[in-house]
Scaffold this motif. Structure first.
Motif, mmCIF file in Angstrom:
data_model
loop_
_atom_site.group_PDB
_atom_site.id
_atom_site.type_symbol
_atom_site.label_atom_id
_atom_site.label_comp_id
_atom_site.label_asym_id
_atom_site.label_seq_id
_atom_site.Cartn_x
_atom_site.Cartn_y
_atom_site.Cartn_z
ATOM 1 N N CYS A 1 0.844 -1.207 0.000
ATOM 2 C CA CYS A 1 0.000 0.000 0.000
ATOM 3 C C CYS A 1 0.869 1.243 0.000
ATOM 4 O O CYS A 1 2.103 1.182 0.089
ATOM 5 N N ASP A 2 0.219 2.407 -0.082
ATOM 6 C CA ASP A 2 0.940 3.685 -0.191
ATOM 7 C C ASP A 2 1.378 4.247 1.151
ATOM 8 O O ASP A 2 1.841 5.400 1.213
ATOM 9 N N SER A 3 1.228 3.505 2.225
ATOM 10 C CA SER A 3 1.689 4.008 3.526
ATOM 11 C C SER A 3 3.202 4.159 3.517
ATOM 12 O O SER A 3 3.911 3.358 2.899
ATOM 13 N N PRO A 4 3.727 5.210 4.179
ATOM 14 C CA PRO A 4 5.181 5.459 4.120
ATOM 15 C C PRO A 4 5.973 4.344 4.796
ATOM 16 O O PRO A 4 5.568 3.802 5.829
ATOM 17 N N ALA A 5 7.093 4.025 4.208
ATOM 18 C CA ALA A 5 7.979 2.991 4.751
ATOM 19 C C ALA A 5 9.091 3.636 5.564
ATOM 20 O O ALA A 5 9.526 4.758 5.283
ATOM 21 N N ASP A 6 9.559 2.929 6.578
ATOM 22 C CA ASP A 6 10.657 3.424 7.409
ATOM 23 C C ASP A 6 12.008 3.281 6.719
ATOM 24 O O ASP A 6 12.913 4.073 6.954
ATOM 25 N N ASN A 7 12.135 2.276 5.866
ATOM 26 C CA ASN A 7 13.385 2.096 5.116
ATOM 27 C C ASN A 7 13.125 1.100 3.984
ATOM 28 O O ASN A 7 12.318 0.170 4.126
ATOM 29 N N PHE B 1 13.849 -5.179 0.156
ATOM 30 C CA PHE B 1 13.312 -5.154 1.519
ATOM 31 C C PHE B 1 12.563 -3.839 1.762
ATOM 32 O O PHE B 1 12.993 -2.760 1.330
ATOM 33 N N VAL B 2 11.446 -3.990 2.478
ATOM 34 C CA VAL B 2 10.625 -2.836 2.860
ATOM 35 C C VAL B 2 10.334 -2.954 4.349
ATOM 36 O O VAL B 2 9.760 -3.972 4.792
ATOM 37 N N LEU B 3 10.699 -1.936 5.106
ATOM 38 C CA LEU B 3 10.469 -1.910 6.555
ATOM 39 C C LEU B 3 9.304 -0.976 6.852
ATOM 40 O O LEU B 3 9.347 0.219 6.543
ATOM 41 N N LYS B 4 8.241 -1.527 7.462
ATOM 42 C CA LYS B 4 7.070 -0.748 7.875
ATOM 43 C C LYS B 4 6.754 -1.113 9.318
ATOM 44 O O LYS B 4 6.300 -2.230 9.595
ATOM 45 N N GLY B 5 6.986 -0.191 10.218
ATOM 46 C CA GLY B 5 6.745 -0.464 11.625
ATOM 47 C C GLY B 5 7.674 -1.553 12.121
ATOM 48 O O GLY B 5 8.902 -1.454 11.984
ATOM 49 N N ASN B 6 7.085 -2.597 12.700
ATOM 50 C CA ASN B 6 7.889 -3.714 13.182
ATOM 51 C C ASN B 6 7.846 -4.908 12.229
ATOM 52 O O ASN B 6 8.123 -6.042 12.633
#
Length: 243
Positions: free
Chosen positions: A14-20, A39-44
């Motif tokens: 989805c379009d939610s921002p990723a942390d890294n 790799f996509v980091l979103k939250g935990n």
């Protein structure tokens, strides 16, 4: 809250921002070969895809109860995600450069809720300290009251101490002159300057008074000094007539 593959895939893409985000080399669980994954980091949650344009993730790593640390591996710039427990899996990852590895280790170490709890607790303590310091600053600072001490050896009247009326001595050792009321006399006035017209000063039109102060009446002194005033006024009138 229940999660399934469809909800995880939707959250990962989805379009939610990723942390890294970025490419990392992931070591296989059964085979020791490294595979390049996106790799996509979103939250935990750490999602990894076959490629950047993949529509669904290959897998996800829940970053709870784990530690992120550097490790020795065949690949350079490698780090590991280790979970507690004897049968827990350890994920070996490697970045393309030293800055990329440091950025990933920092982001993954701060992704868990345990870390967020520690941050919130630390911020609450700092806020409480700031509030306590603000209350201390707003409280009025009352200076201690100083009691006026009486001079030692002072005189007493009717059993009560009184302040000394002695005047301090002058540098030459003499006492200042006082009037009949007991107050010090003011210093003598400086001599009155002579008025001048133009660049040439007005000459003294009358000689110095021959009278002695204290032996001449006020009327005679007034008449004597009045001659000088009349002469100065006559000189001023003549100067205006020339203009």
């Amino acid at each position: 809250m229940k999660l399934n593959e469809r909800s995880l895939a939707f959250y990962a893409t989805c379009d939610s921002p990723a942390d890294n985000t970025g490419f990392l080399y992931k070591k296989g669980e059964r085979h020791t070969a490294y595979h390049r994954r996106w790799f996509v980091l979103k939250g935990n949650m750490l999602f990894y895809f076959e490629d950047r344009d993949s529509r669904e993730p290959v897998g996800v790593i829940i970053l709870e109860g784990c530690t992120v640390e550097l490790c020795e591996a065949s690949e350079e710039f490698a780090f590991a995600i280790r979970f507690a427990g004897a049968r827990s899996r350890t994920y070996i990852l490697a970045a393309d450069s030293q800055p990329a590895m440091e950025a990933w280790v920092k982001a993954l170490s701060r992704a868990s809720f345990d870390y967020m709890r520690l941050v919130v607790r630390e911020l609450e303590q700092q806020l409480e300290q700031m509030r306590a310091g603000g209350r201390r600053r707003t409280e009025p600072q009352v200076p201690p009251r100083r009691e006026r001490s009486l001079p030692s050896g002072g005189s007493k009247e009717n059993g009560c101490a009184v302040w000394s009326q002695d005047l301090p001595a002058l540098p030459n050792g003499s006492l200042p002159r006082t009037s009949h009321e007991g107050a010090p006399r003011p210093p003598p006035l400086p001599p009155r300057p002579r008025p001048s017209l133009g660049s040439n000063p007005v000459p003294l039109l009358v000689p110095e008074t021959p009278f002695t102060v204290g032996t001449t009446t006020f009327a005679r002194l007034h008449e004597w000094y009045g001659q000088e005033i009349l002469a100065l006024r006559q000189e001023w009138l003549e100067s205006r007539g020339q203009l």
